[in-house]
Structures are given as C-alpha cells and as structure tokens.
Design a protein around this motif. Structure first.
Motif, PDB file in Angstrom:
ATOM      1  N   ASN A  29     -58.347  -1.973   7.237  1.00  0.00           N
ATOM      2  CA  ASN A  29     -57.682  -2.319   8.485  1.00  0.00           C
ATOM      3  C   ASN A  29     -58.677  -2.668   9.591  1.00  0.00           C
ATOM      4  N   SER A  30     -59.884  -3.052   9.200  1.00  0.00           N
ATOM      5  CA  SER A  30     -60.925  -3.297  10.191  1.00  0.00           C
ATOM      6  C   SER A  30     -61.061  -4.768  10.577  1.00  0.00           C
ATOM      7  N   PHE A  33     -60.600  -5.485  14.305  1.00  0.00           N
ATOM      8  CA  PHE A  33     -61.726  -4.970  15.092  1.00  0.00           C
ATOM      9  C   PHE A  33     -62.889  -5.959  15.069  1.00  0.00           C
ATOM     10  N   LEU A  52     -66.462  -1.631  22.381  1.00  0.00           N
ATOM     11  CA  LEU A  52     -66.320  -1.554  20.928  1.00  0.00           C
ATOM     12  C   LEU A  52     -67.374  -0.663  20.275  1.00  0.00           C
ATOM     13  N   ASN A  80     -67.782   4.387   5.375  1.00  0.00           N
ATOM     14  CA  ASN A  80     -67.440   3.941   6.731  1.00  0.00           C
ATOM     15  C   ASN A  80     -68.509   3.015   7.309  1.00  0.00           C
ATOM     16  N   MET A 111     -69.154   2.963  11.282  1.00  0.00           N
ATOM     17  CA  MET A 111     -67.972   3.137  12.119  1.00  0.00           C
ATOM     18  C   MET A 111     -67.610   4.611  12.238  1.00  0.00           C
ATOM     19  N   SER A 113     -64.311   6.707  14.396  1.00  0.00           N
ATOM     20  CA  SER A 113     -63.213   6.726  15.365  1.00  0.00           C
ATOM     21  C   SER A 113     -62.995   5.352  15.995  1.00  0.00           C
ATOM     22  N   ASP A 114     -62.912   4.326  15.124  1.00  0.00           N
ATOM     23  CA  ASP A 114     -62.630   2.959  15.560  1.00  0.00           C
ATOM     24  C   ASP A 114     -63.658   2.413  16.545  1.00  0.00           C
ATOM     25  N   ARG A 115     -64.863   2.917  16.459  1.00  0.00           N
ATOM     26  CA  ARG A 115     -65.963   2.383  17.256  1.00  0.00           C
ATOM     27  C   ARG A 115     -67.208   2.278  16.384  1.00  0.00           C
TER      28      ARG A 115
END
Length: 261
Positions: A29-30, A33, A52, A80, A111, A113-115
């Motif tokens: 799902n990246s 991003f 980001l 990750n 990556m 926590s979505d950062r």
C-alpha cells in the motif's frame, strides 16, 4: 551481497523501462506515498519532503539541477525497506525525442509509521557539471554565443552553479570541503578588454594564440582575456590553508577552456 545483487538487477530493469513524467510502482500500500515523494523530489519542495520523512532524516543532496523525471520503487531484502531509483530528464542529446533519461541516484529507504525513517545512498550518479551545460546551452539559445568552461581544475569539483543576468553569465566551480573556487564571469564587449581601474595586471601569452592579463587578488589570482568578443574574467580562489592558488594553476585552467583559433 544480496543487496549488491539486487542493485545490479535493478539497473537492468531500469534500463529496459521507459517511465512517464513521474512513476512509482505500487508496493503493497506504499504506492501512493511514493507518488507524493516523487512529486516532492521533482518540485524540490522541501516543505512537502519534510512532511514525508522523520525529523531525524536528511534528504541526500542532489548536486545537479536537472529535473527529476521519475522514481522507481522496488522491495529490498530488509524489512519495511525499499530501493528507489531516481532518474534525471536529459535533453542534452540531439537524437532524443521527448527527452532521454539517465539514472540520478539509487537509495535504500526504510519506513516507519508511514514516514521515511532512514535513507542510505547506494549510488549517486548526479553530475554537477550538467549545471554548466544547462546554463551555457541557455545562453547560446538566447544570444547565439558559445560560452566555454574549463576542462582542467587543480582540485576536485564537488559543486557547479551559476546564473545568467542580462547578457552576463557567471559560473562557479567549487570544492566545498576545501574550500576553493574557479569563478568565471563572461559578457560581450565592443571588442576591447576592460581592465580594472588602477590595475597592476600584467600581459601574458597563453596557448592556442590567446593573450590576456593576469593579476593578484587578496585570496588568489585573476586572468582576463577576450574570445569571440566575449570578455572572460577567470578567478582562482582558495583559503591558502587547504589549497593555495597559484598563477601556474590559473593559467592551466584558462588554457583548457578554448579551442584553437
């Protein structure tokens, strides 16, 4: 070893793919991003990039002003973590239709926590001398005059920058670690050299039939000459601690600039 093998594989994949303006492959799902990340890199949008990445992360410097055309993302052997390949748009080749591409960088991105929590540079393919090419090409398109840069430097060049102001062009070739600079200022004249008032510059004969004047500055030396009714003021500057400029080095720099008359 696994990472080296993967990097080689990525280079092959990249050479066979012709990405559009901005591309990011969807990984789990990246994908979204990395689309945002690619757009922020292309626009050199520091505010967006900072949103980001983790505050502790520093985006690696890209020493070339060429537009970033695309971003490829592929999984890394590490959890990750992804390998991203950035590509430059390259319009310097006459036989390219719609712009060619070349690799800009290969980064390993972690990556959390979505950062982005870490960026490791695997390969930096940026060429700072492309900034010279972009500026001199723009100058020639505007004024139909070729501006020449050096082929020789007495120290390693890490950064190239410059600007066009009216019919004047300035180029800076730097080593930011030393620090030392070759500074070229060029602009059209009526066909005669304009020397500093009260100057102590002495005439000098260069290779290839060129003649000029050389003088001492507080931080180095300057050589002034004419080529095709363009006056070049070429300065060699250093801090005398890490690099001490010399007349001999400056003359070698200028001798490397021009074709035979």
């Amino acid at each position: 070893m696994k990472l080296k093998i993967l990097t080689l594989a990525l280079l092959v994949v990249f050479s066979l793919v012709a990405p559009q303006f901005i591309i990011a492959e969807s990984i789990n799902n990246s994908g979204e991003f990395f689309r945002h990340f690619a757009r922020a890199l292309h626009d050199r949008d520091e505010s967006k990039l900072n949103s980001l990445i983790d505050p502790s992360v520093k985006i690696p410097e890209i020493k070339e002003n060429t537009p970033i055309r695309g971003l490829e993302t592929l999984p890394s052997p590490r959890k990750n973590t992804y390998v991203i390949i950035g590509s430059f748009r390259d319009d310097s080749f006459d036989d390219c239709i719609g712009g060619c591409q070349r690799i800009a960088f290969i980064w390993e991105v972690s990556m959390k926590s979505d950062r982005i929590s870490k960026i490791k540079v695997i390969s930096d393919e940026a060429n700072p001398f492309m900034n010279e090419l972009i500026l001199t090409k723009e100058y020639k398109e505007k004024f139909n005059k070729q501006i020449y840069g050096p082929g020789y430097f007495p120290f390693k060049i890490t950064h190239v920058s410059g600007k066009i102001s009216g019919k004047k062009i300035t180029l800076y070739y730097k080593n930011v670690n030393t620090p030392c600079v070759v500074n070229i200022h060029a602009e059209p004249t009526a066909g005669e050299l304009i020397l500093p008032k009260g100057n102590m510059y002495k005439p000098i004969t260069l290779h290839k039939g060129y003649k000029g004047f050389i003088g001492e500055l507080p931080e180095g030396y300057e050589l002034i000459l004419l080529n095709d009714k363009i006056q070049y003021n070429v300065k060699l500057i250093g801090d005398s601690t890490n690099y001490k400029p010399s007349k001999r080095d400056l003359i070698k720099v200028v001798n490397s600039m021009f074709p035979p008359k």
